[in-house]
Design a protein around this motif. Structure first.
Motif, short mmCIF file in Angstrom:
data_model
loop_
_atom_site.label_atom_id
_atom_site.label_comp_id
_atom_site.label_asym_id
_atom_site.label_seq_id
_atom_site.Cartn_x
_atom_site.Cartn_y
_atom_site.Cartn_z
N LEU A 105 0.82 -1.21 0.00
CA LEU A 105 0.00 0.00 0.00
C LEU A 105 0.86 1.26 0.00
O LEU A 105 0.56 2.24 -0.69
CB LEU A 105 -0.93 0.00 1.23
N PHE A 106 1.94 1.22 0.77
CA PHE A 106 2.85 2.37 0.77
C PHE A 106 3.48 2.56 -0.60
O PHE A 106 3.58 3.69 -1.09
CB PHE A 106 3.94 2.16 1.82
N ALA A 107 3.89 1.46 -1.24
CA ALA A 107 4.46 1.55 -2.59
C ALA A 107 3.46 2.16 -3.57
O ALA A 107 3.82 2.99 -4.42
CB ALA A 107 4.91 0.18 -3.06
N LEU A 108 2.19 1.79 -3.44
CA LEU A 108 1.16 2.33 -4.34
C LEU A 108 0.91 3.81 -4.08
O LEU A 108 0.64 4.57 -5.02
CB LEU A 108 -0.13 1.53 -4.19
N LEU A 109 1.01 4.22 -2.82
CA LEU A 109 0.90 5.66 -2.53
C LEU A 109 2.05 6.43 -3.17
O LEU A 109 1.86 7.54 -3.68
CB LEU A 109 0.87 5.88 -1.02
N ARG A 110 3.23 5.83 -3.16
CA ARG A 110 4.37 6.45 -3.84
C ARG A 110 4.12 6.55 -5.34
O ARG A 110 4.48 7.55 -5.98
CB ARG A 110 5.65 5.64 -3.58
N VAL A 111 3.53 5.51 -5.90
CA VAL A 111 3.20 5.52 -7.33
C VAL A 111 2.21 6.63 -7.65
O VAL A 111 2.37 7.36 -8.64
CB VAL A 111 2.64 4.15 -7.76
N LEU A 143 -0.75 -0.94 -12.55
CA LEU A 143 0.58 -1.35 -13.02
C LEU A 143 1.54 -1.49 -11.85
O LEU A 143 2.32 -2.46 -11.79
CB LEU A 143 1.13 -0.31 -14.01
N GLY A 144 1.51 -0.54 -10.92
CA GLY A 144 2.40 -0.61 -9.77
C GLY A 144 2.19 -1.89 -8.98
O GLY A 144 3.16 -2.54 -8.56
N LEU A 145 0.93 -2.27 -8.79
CA LEU A 145 0.65 -3.50 -8.05
C LEU A 145 1.06 -4.73 -8.86
O LEU A 145 1.59 -5.70 -8.30
CB LEU A 145 -0.85 -3.57 -7.73
#
Length: 249
Positions: A105-111, A143-145
């Motif tokens: 979830l944090f990675a997706l917020l960065r995306v 895409l990020g996920l």
């Protein structure tokens, strides 16, 4: 999962200032170098639009890919092997699915943050003629996920960081160059074209290009979305299983 996400947000709050500047400078320099510089030599545009309008949606998808990879490679290995964050979290009531989900979830917020900055720069350059360009944000998240989840599984499965460098060199760089970001894949040999079809990036590039140019969606849109969703589901499944195995819980 929310507790795990909260940890990453608090940690990010200590160094977010350095990333904000880069989030705008990188797309600005990229559009100046490729869209304006190289685009000046592309006479007649590409597929009936200017080279800048053709390039920007591909660069936006590529940016989402790079951000997702940046959060799912060395940080994941570091949290598992070096600073032992994941084992420490596993000693609490957090389950492996919570640990994986919170970091994803944090990675997706960065995306979302990086893609939003790219959209703003694209609007300033007049490279996004359709208001449907806002749909690039959910596409970037998908895409990020689709990228981050399987790479999470990969990063905790490989024995050393050398394998992360190999991933970047032999998978990410070729995928970025030959997935329709900089030129239509129809200009490539048939074999390379089918390699592009397999990569998740090409599907996101085609989706982003469809919405930014205001083209009518067709049956291929559903196929793109389904393909990216399959990558995401498979990646999450493998990542959670891998975390269960490595953490021994």
């Amino acid at each position: 999962m929310i507790a795990a996400l909260e940890f990453h947000l608090i940690d990010f709050s200590r160094n977010w200032r350095g990333t904000v500047f880069g989030s705008f400078v990188v797309p600005l320099l990229t559009m100046l170098g490729f869209g304006v510089g190289v685009g000046g030599y592309v006479q007649g545009g590409v597929d009936g639009v200017s080279y800048l309008e053709f390039l920007v949606p591909g660069l936006l998808a590529s940016t989402a890919l790079q951000i997702a990879l940046g959060e799912s490679t060395w940080p994941v290995m570091a949290n598992m092997e070096w600073i032992k964050l994941y084992p420490a979290q596993a000693a609490t009531p957090l389950r492996p699915v919570d640990i994986v989900g919170g970091h994803l979830l944090f990675a997706l917020l960065r995306v979302i943050g990086g893609s939003s900055a790219f959209l703003v720069v694209g609007v300033l350059f007049g490279a996004l003629p359709s208001a449907w360009a806002l749909a690039c944000l959910p596409i970037a998240v998908l895409l990020g996920l689709a990228v981050a989840a399987p790479v999470f599984a990969y990063s905790i499965a490989v024995p050393t960081e050398v394998y992360l460098s190999l991933l970047m060199r032999f998978a990410v760089i070729p995928m970025t160059l030959f997935s329709g970001v900089f030129f239509p894949i129809e200009t490539m040999p048939v074999v390379l074209r089918w390699v592009a079809y397999v990569t998740p990036l090409w599907h996101a590039v085609d989706l982003c290009r469809t919405v930014t140019l205001g083209r009518a969606p067709d049956w291929a849109v559903a196929g793109h979305l389904l393909y990216l969703a399959l990558w995401a589901v498979a990646g999450i499944t493998l990542a959670v299983r891998g975390f269960h195995r490595r953490l021994g819980v």
